[in-house]
Design a protein around this motif. Sequence first.
Motif, short mmCIF file in Angstrom:
data_model
loop_
_atom_site.label_atom_id
_atom_site.label_comp_id
_atom_site.label_asym_id
_atom_site.label_seq_id
_atom_site.Cartn_x
_atom_site.Cartn_y
_atom_site.Cartn_z
N HIS A 184 42.61 43.29 23.76
CA HIS A 184 42.95 44.26 25.21
C HIS A 184 41.84 43.71 26.27
O HIS A 184 41.04 43.34 26.17
N SER A 185 42.25 43.82 27.80
CA SER A 185 41.60 43.67 28.23
C SER A 185 41.14 45.28 28.93
O SER A 185 41.27 45.59 28.94
N ARG A 186 39.83 44.90 29.95
CA ARG A 186 39.10 46.13 31.17
C ARG A 186 40.34 46.88 31.23
O ARG A 186 41.23 46.21 31.16
N LEU A 228 39.02 45.57 36.41
CA LEU A 228 39.40 44.31 37.10
C LEU A 228 39.73 44.53 38.28
O LEU A 228 39.34 43.23 39.02
N GLU A 252 40.89 35.65 30.49
CA GLU A 252 41.38 35.88 29.76
C GLU A 252 41.64 37.50 29.40
O GLU A 252 42.44 38.31 29.36
N GLN A 253 40.54 38.36 30.31
CA GLN A 253 40.87 39.70 30.33
C GLN A 253 42.43 39.44 31.50
O GLN A 253 42.89 40.76 31.80
N TYR A 254 42.00 38.78 32.32
CA TYR A 254 43.54 39.06 33.60
C TYR A 254 44.78 38.13 32.52
O TYR A 254 45.48 38.88 32.94
N PHE A 270 45.63 39.28 29.51
CA PHE A 270 46.02 39.90 28.91
C PHE A 270 46.55 41.75 29.89
O PHE A 270 47.80 42.08 29.34
N LYS A 271 46.32 41.34 30.92
CA LYS A 271 46.89 42.68 31.81
C LYS A 271 47.83 41.79 32.05
O LYS A 271 49.05 43.27 32.53
N ARG A 288 49.45 37.81 24.03
CA ARG A 288 47.96 38.44 23.66
C ARG A 288 47.24 37.16 23.02
O ARG A 288 45.88 38.02 22.53
N ARG A 294 36.28 33.92 30.00
CA ARG A 294 36.35 35.63 29.04
C ARG A 294 37.01 36.03 30.36
O ARG A 294 38.53 36.61 29.83
#
Length: 360
Positions: A308-310, A315, A144-146, A148-149, A215, A141
């Motif tokens: 969307h990412s954090r 991050l 995934e955030q990275y 989308f960054k 994304r 998970r």
Amino acid sequence: MIGGAGSIGQAVTKEIFSRNPKRLHVVDLSENNLVELVRDIRSSIGYIDGDFRTFALDCGSWEFEAYFRNQERFDYVLNLSALKHVRSERDPYTLMRMVEVNILNSIKTIELAIETGVKKYFAVSTDKAANPVNMMGASKRIMEQYLFKYADQIDISTARFANVAFSDGSLLHGFKQRLEKMQPISAPNDVRRYFVTFKEAGQLCLMSTIFGNTREIFFPKLSEELHLVTFSEIAKKFLKSRRLTPVECTSEDEARSSVERLAAEGRWPCYFSSSDTTGEKDFEEFFTENEEVDLERFATLGVVKNPHSRSPEKLTQFLEDIQSMKKRMQWNKEELVQAFARLLPEFAHKETGKYLDGKM
């Protein structure tokens, strides 16, 4: 292709190879798996006109970076490498290795892809990334955030999919090993999972790579009623497919001691029990209620759209926390869990103090 000699990696490699690419390079840590991959391809599909080569390299190493920078620009980079076992929760050192492989190596290879002008980057995720309860799912998970960054700088897509039936190290693969070694079968009777074949896994990754918009997360559109089954049910079906009658035992000792007698009668001992180990989720899901999902674009695939990412600050803080632990060469599991939870407030870590290595 990074991690292209693992179970899923081999499936994707064969899907690409069969479409006669101009260039296909496969990188993997396992020299033996690379050898088998080449033998398998030569013995099934044969040859292509394009440049097909394998490299026994760690994608996080300086050797890999030197190799990558000295190649003609690739159109696509597919990252299939992963530490995929929930049992990797057992100690802080294996957990840090999971962070390295699933998160940090992904960041390194994405940055390399951007610097060298790659058109599209794909990385494999997991169904366990949706509402994660274990560190493996949470690590994917976070990966995934990275992804989308970086999606503003390069096209990036991913795929969450179910357990790949009989993949290396899986419980179903273990069933085959137990029969070959004249050992009983053990499985939880209360854990339900989705399963896909090697070919389905390979095609899902390739579909996301080719047709996924940046994304987007692809996943198999499976029916809970038809496809979500317990491991004990799969074990029984597996034995029946081998013309063996499953016999349920009341303990591990009974199962171990009765193999030869039952096998001589065309029967096989099984020990099924409820799950009480760390990180086990009762059932699997491919998306959360907060994610925008498209179930109409494809007949057999669903798509999580534009997640969307954090925040960049969170991050960055996560990476600083991890680097701090690595620099002092000392950390514990609680620190890693807390670092994960700060980045993923939805992370509901399920800690029981028991691990899969403590079971048959």
